[in-house]
Design a protein around this motif. Structure first.
Motif, PDB file in Angstrom:
ATOM      1  N   VAL A 271      10.200  -5.884   6.207  1.00  0.00           N
ATOM      2  CA  VAL A 271      10.628  -6.357   4.896  1.00  0.00           C
ATOM      3  C   VAL A 271      10.402  -5.276   3.840  1.00  0.00           C
ATOM      4  N   ASP A 272      11.460  -4.981   3.113  1.00  0.00           N
ATOM      5  CA  ASP A 272      11.419  -3.995   2.023  1.00  0.00           C
ATOM      6  C   ASP A 272      11.332  -4.720   0.682  1.00  0.00           C
ATOM      7  N   ASP A 273      10.166  -4.692   0.078  1.00  0.00           N
ATOM      8  CA  ASP A 273      10.008  -5.177  -1.295  1.00  0.00           C
ATOM      9  C   ASP A 273       9.459  -4.036  -2.147  1.00  0.00           C
ATOM     10  N   SER A 274      10.135  -2.897  -2.042  1.00  0.00           N
ATOM     11  CA  SER A 274       9.710  -1.719  -2.792  1.00  0.00           C
ATOM     12  C   SER A 274       9.714  -1.969  -4.289  1.00  0.00           C
ATOM     13  N   LYS A 275      10.499  -2.957  -4.727  1.00  0.00           N
ATOM     14  CA  LYS A 275      10.554  -3.261  -6.153  1.00  0.00           C
ATOM     15  C   LYS A 275       9.286  -3.958  -6.647  1.00  0.00           C
ATOM     16  N   ALA A 276       8.390  -4.311  -5.753  1.00  0.00           N
ATOM     17  CA  ALA A 276       7.096  -4.870  -6.148  1.00  0.00           C
ATOM     18  C   ALA A 276       6.212  -3.723  -6.624  1.00  0.00           C
ATOM     19  N   THR A 277       6.406  -3.326  -7.867  1.00  0.00           N
ATOM     20  CA  THR A 277       5.759  -2.117  -8.390  1.00  0.00           C
ATOM     21  C   THR A 277       4.467  -2.400  -9.146  1.00  0.00           C
ATOM     22  N   ASN A 278       3.960  -3.634  -9.093  1.00  0.00           N
ATOM     23  CA  ASN A 278       2.683  -3.938  -9.721  1.00  0.00           C
ATOM     24  C   ASN A 278       1.983  -5.016  -8.901  1.00  0.00           C
ATOM     25  N   PRO A 279       0.696  -5.244  -9.145  1.00  0.00           N
ATOM     26  CA  PRO A 279      -0.045  -6.203  -8.321  1.00  0.00           C
ATOM     27  C   PRO A 279       0.511  -7.616  -8.360  1.00  0.00           C
ATOM     28  N   HIS A 280       1.001  -8.052  -9.495  1.00  0.00           N
ATOM     29  CA  HIS A 280       1.522  -9.423  -9.602  1.00  0.00           C
ATOM     30  C   HIS A 280       2.706  -9.621  -8.661  1.00  0.00           C
ATOM     31  N   ALA A 281       3.628  -8.660  -8.638  1.00  0.00           N
ATOM     32  CA  ALA A 281       4.793  -8.756  -7.752  1.00  0.00           C
ATOM     33  C   ALA A 281       4.377  -8.699  -6.290  1.00  0.00           C
ATOM     34  N   ALA A 282       3.433  -7.806  -5.974  1.00  0.00           N
ATOM     35  CA  ALA A 282       2.981  -7.689  -4.591  1.00  0.00           C
ATOM     36  C   ALA A 282       2.303  -8.970  -4.128  1.00  0.00           C
ATOM     37  N   ALA A 283       1.566  -9.627  -5.015  1.00  0.00           N
ATOM     38  CA  ALA A 283       0.907 -10.877  -4.654  1.00  0.00           C
ATOM     39  C   ALA A 283       1.933 -11.934  -4.255  1.00  0.00           C
ATOM     40  N   SER A 284       3.034 -11.994  -4.990  1.00  0.00           N
ATOM     41  CA  SER A 284       4.089 -12.956  -4.647  1.00  0.00           C
ATOM     42  C   SER A 284       4.652 -12.682  -3.258  1.00  0.00           C
ATOM     43  N   SER A 285       4.852 -11.425  -2.946  1.00  0.00           N
ATOM     44  CA  SER A 285       5.390 -11.064  -1.636  1.00  0.00           C
ATOM     45  C   SER A 285       4.416 -11.401  -0.520  1.00  0.00           C
ATOM     46  N   LEU A 286       3.138 -11.107  -0.740  1.00  0.00           N
ATOM     47  CA  LEU A 286       2.139 -11.393   0.286  1.00  0.00           C
ATOM     48  C   LEU A 286       2.010 -12.891   0.530  1.00  0.00           C
ATOM     49  N   ARG A 287       2.183 -13.687  -0.522  1.00  0.00           N
ATOM     50  CA  ARG A 287       2.135 -15.144  -0.332  1.00  0.00           C
ATOM     51  C   ARG A 287       3.357 -15.637   0.436  1.00  0.00           C
ATOM     52  N   ALA A 288       4.476 -14.935   0.278  1.00  0.00           N
ATOM     53  CA  ALA A 288       5.679 -15.301   1.018  1.00  0.00           C
ATOM     54  C   ALA A 288       5.573 -14.891   2.480  1.00  0.00           C
ATOM     55  N   TYR A 289       4.765 -13.863   2.771  1.00  0.00           N
ATOM     56  CA  TYR A 289       4.604 -13.366   4.143  1.00  0.00           C
ATOM     57  C   TYR A 289       3.122 -13.233   4.471  1.00  0.00           C
ATOM     58  N   PRO A 290       2.418 -14.343   4.605  1.00  0.00           N
ATOM     59  CA  PRO A 290       0.985 -14.279   4.905  1.00  0.00           C
ATOM     60  C   PRO A 290       0.742 -13.629   6.262  1.00  0.00           C
ATOM     61  N   GLY A 291      -0.329 -12.849   6.334  1.00  0.00           N
ATOM     62  CA  GLY A 291      -0.678 -12.197   7.586  1.00  0.00           C
ATOM     63  C   GLY A 291       0.140 -10.975   7.916  1.00  0.00           C
ATOM     64  N   ALA A 292       0.858 -10.433   6.937  1.00  0.00           N
ATOM     65  CA  ALA A 292       1.699  -9.259   7.185  1.00  0.00           C
ATOM     66  C   ALA A 292       0.865  -7.989   7.282  1.00  0.00           C
ATOM     67  N   VAL A 293       1.440  -6.996   7.938  1.00  0.00           N
ATOM     68  CA  VAL A 293       0.930  -5.625   7.841  1.00  0.00           C
ATOM     69  C   VAL A 293       1.448  -5.091   6.512  1.00  0.00           C
ATOM     70  N   TRP A 294       0.561  -4.780   5.609  1.00  0.00           N
ATOM     71  CA  TRP A 294       0.902  -4.515   4.208  1.00  0.00           C
ATOM     72  C   TRP A 294       0.929  -3.010   3.920  1.00  0.00           C
ATOM     73  N   VAL A 295       2.084  -2.512   3.497  1.00  0.00           N
ATOM     74  CA  VAL A 295       2.213  -1.114   3.067  1.00  0.00           C
ATOM     75  C   VAL A 295       2.017  -1.091   1.563  1.00  0.00           C
ATOM     76  N   VAL A 296       0.973  -0.408   1.087  1.00  0.00           N
ATOM     77  CA  VAL A 296       0.550  -0.524  -0.304  1.00  0.00           C
ATOM     78  C   VAL A 296       0.149   0.840  -0.848  1.00  0.00           C
ATOM     79  N   GLY A 297       0.333   1.029  -2.158  1.00  0.00           N
ATOM     80  CA  GLY A 297      -0.158   2.234  -2.817  1.00  0.00           C
ATOM     81  C   GLY A 297       0.922   3.035  -3.506  1.00  0.00           C
ATOM     82  N   GLY A 298       0.511   3.972  -4.332  1.00  0.00           N
ATOM     83  CA  GLY A 298       1.400   4.803  -5.133  1.00  0.00           C
ATOM     84  C   GLY A 298       0.760   5.060  -6.483  1.00  0.00           C
ATOM     85  N   ASP A 299       1.559   5.150  -7.511  1.00  0.00           N
ATOM     86  CA  ASP A 299       1.067   5.350  -8.869  1.00  0.00           C
ATOM     87  C   ASP A 299       0.727   3.989  -9.460  1.00  0.00           C
TER      88      ASP A 299
END
Length: 512
Positions: A367-395
């Motif tokens: 799943v590509d949610d590269s547009k999740a550019t802040n913690p709030h957006a990433a939290a929504s994605s993680l809740r949609a895909y619990p238990g995922a292997v999470w690719v995280v980090g950047g600026d």
């Protein structure tokens, strides 16, 4: 002589703009739209920028504007000599920028492109002679999706509507479109809203309806503080005429509406995933319903769509349903019928890089949610895909990621950390989610980052599960933008699958 009396009169395309000295900061798509508009109006235009695309630089003298190319780390002498009556800045110029501070100190009016567009919004009018209504959309996350949704619902409902603003089409281009519109659906960033907040009364927007979808810390470096960021977002509700739409699950948006100075008669319309009260839009037993825009809203509700239908359309992730609720409220405020909303949602597709499934292979969903550019957006994605292997980090843009890791990051199967500076992310896992395996990607070249990510992720995911790119950070430390980051991720996934190498992943060693 003060420029204020003249500026106060500039509230129409037909006002006398001739000879007005305007300094335009920045020559991106937005900056050029400002310069082009002002030149057409007969103003004297000086564009100052540190860099310029060749096409824009070539066109400026053609339209009658001057270009000053060079450093803006201090106030250029050319700007001082020009003695502008107005400075119009592209959204990238923060309140702390030397040129913005110079303008403030000398009392020069500071506008954004959105204020200029509002002042000349009557260039093309509707058949009754009035300009298009404006619907304003902001929020830490979901702005673009909600803007696109709202425009789609309005068009399905028979209105001529255009998405514009931060979505990529300058508002000035929409205002000047000879086709004309009934409604402009304007996505606004916190940067644009800060400039809107500088407006004098004659330049203030008066939107038909408005929404702040959610609020979480973001762009703190640009604004200087979380308080300043929140204040900028709150300007979206100012002067709203009909509907102030807010997120019942986000207390900050409710307080914004309560504190907003709106036009008498404007209503507060709430939305969330729960059962709606009167004047709300929400979800009841799998039905998305409207209890806000009907006569008997105390005892009745109108069905807009079903969660089953949204799932079939690929729109069932909880945060996407929230966007749909907000867009539906905006559309209903403009009279769009429930049948049109249902029909439009059946045809709507999400943008690339927004919880986009790029592949399903050997039991693993990528799943590509590269547009999740802040913690709030990433939290929504993680809740949609619990238990995922999470690719995280950047600026991280000055935002602390610790709360995200402690809250939902701890549910990840593993974390793969990218970015030039990774220590803050790794440290957050070490402190708040020590049981989550963490892998760092230290590939030096941009072209190798995602290949290494996919190799590690395939080994960790094994025979089933999800690999989720939801970085919670901006991308510019390693990529040209979130789209470039997402594209490279998808390409690396496809290359991995094509090579048939999933079974050859050599068990990577976690950082801790």
């Amino acid at each position: 002589m003060s420029a204020e009396p003249r500026l106060a009169s500039l509230t129409s395309w037909n006002s006398d703009w001739s000879g007005l000295r305007v300094a335009v900061l920045g020559l991106s798509m937005t900056g050029f739209s400002v310069a082009d508009t002002l030149a057409e109006l007969g103003a004297a235009v000086l564009v100052l920028t540190e860099s310029a695309e060749e096409e824009y630089a070539r066109l400026l003298p053609v339209i009658g504007a001057e270009l000053e190319l060079g450093s803006l780390s201090s106030v250029p002498q050319a700007l001082v000599d020009f003695d502008p009556e107005v400075v119009i800045a592209s959204p990238g110029f923060s309140p702390a920028h030397p040129v913005i501070r110079w303008a403030q100190e000398r009392g020069t009016a500071i506008w954004g492109d959105v204020e200029l567009a509002w002042r000349v919004r009557d260039k093309v009018t509707r058949p009754d002679g009035t300009p298009a209504e404006w619907v304003l959309i902001t929020g830490t996350n979901g702005k673009t999706t909600t803007t696109q949704l709202t425009a789609s619902l309005l068009v399905e409902g028979g209105l001529r509507a255009a998405p514009c603003g931060n979505i990529g089409v300058p508002v000035l281009d929409a205002v000047r479109d000879p086709a004309g519109f009934d409604v402009l659906v304007v996505e606004l960033s916190s940067h644009q809203l800060w400039y809107i907040g500088q407006s004098l009364p004659e330049g203030e927007l008066i939107p038909y309806a408005s929404v702040c979808l959610n609020l979480a810390d973001d762009h703190l470096v640009w604004h200087g503080s979380a308080e300043a960021y929140r204040e900028a977002k709150s300007f979206v509700y100012r002067n709203t005429k009909v509907a102030c739409v807010y997120n019942k699950a986000d207390e900050a948006t409710r307080r914004m509406v309560e504190d907003a100075d709106v036009i008498d008669g404007a209503r507060a319309i709430g939305f969330d995933l729960g059962i709606p009260g009167p004047s709300d839009i929400g979800v009841v037993e799998g039905l998305v319903v409207d209890r806000a825009f009907l006569d008997d809203r105390a005892r009745s509700a109108l069905e807009l769509t079903t969660l089953r239908d949204l799932e079939e359309a690929g729109l069932s992730a909880p945060h996407i349903v929230q966007n749909i609720l907000a867009a539906s409220a905006l559309a209903r405020s403009l009279g769009v019928e429930p049948e049109a909303i249902h029909a439009a949602l059946q045809k709507f597709t999400l943008d690339a890089h927004r919880i986009q499934v790029v592949a399903r292979h050997a039991g693993v969903t990528w799943v590509d949610d590269s547009k999740a550019t802040n913690p709030h957006a990433a939290a929504s994605s993680l809740r949609a895909y619990p238990g995922a292997v999470w690719v995280v980090g950047g600026d991280l843009k000055g935002v602390d990621i610790a709360d995200l890791v402690a809250d939902v990051g701890s549910t990840a199967r593993a974390a793969i950390v990218i970015g030039v500076e990774r220590e803050a992310v790794v440290a957050a896992f070490r402190r708040h989610a020590p049981v989550v395996p963490v892998f760092e990607v230290d590939a030096g070249e941009t072209g190798q980052v995602m290949n290494r990510v996919v190799e590690i992720a395939a080994g960790v995911a094994g025979d089933e599960g999800t690999v989720l790119l939801a970085p919670a950070a901006a991308s510019f430390d390693q990529f040209s933008g979130y789209a470039d980051r997402g594209r490279r991720f998808a390409e690396a996934v496809r290359e991995w699958i094509d090579r048939g190498s999933a079974d050859d992943a050599g068990g990577p060693n976690p950082a801790h």
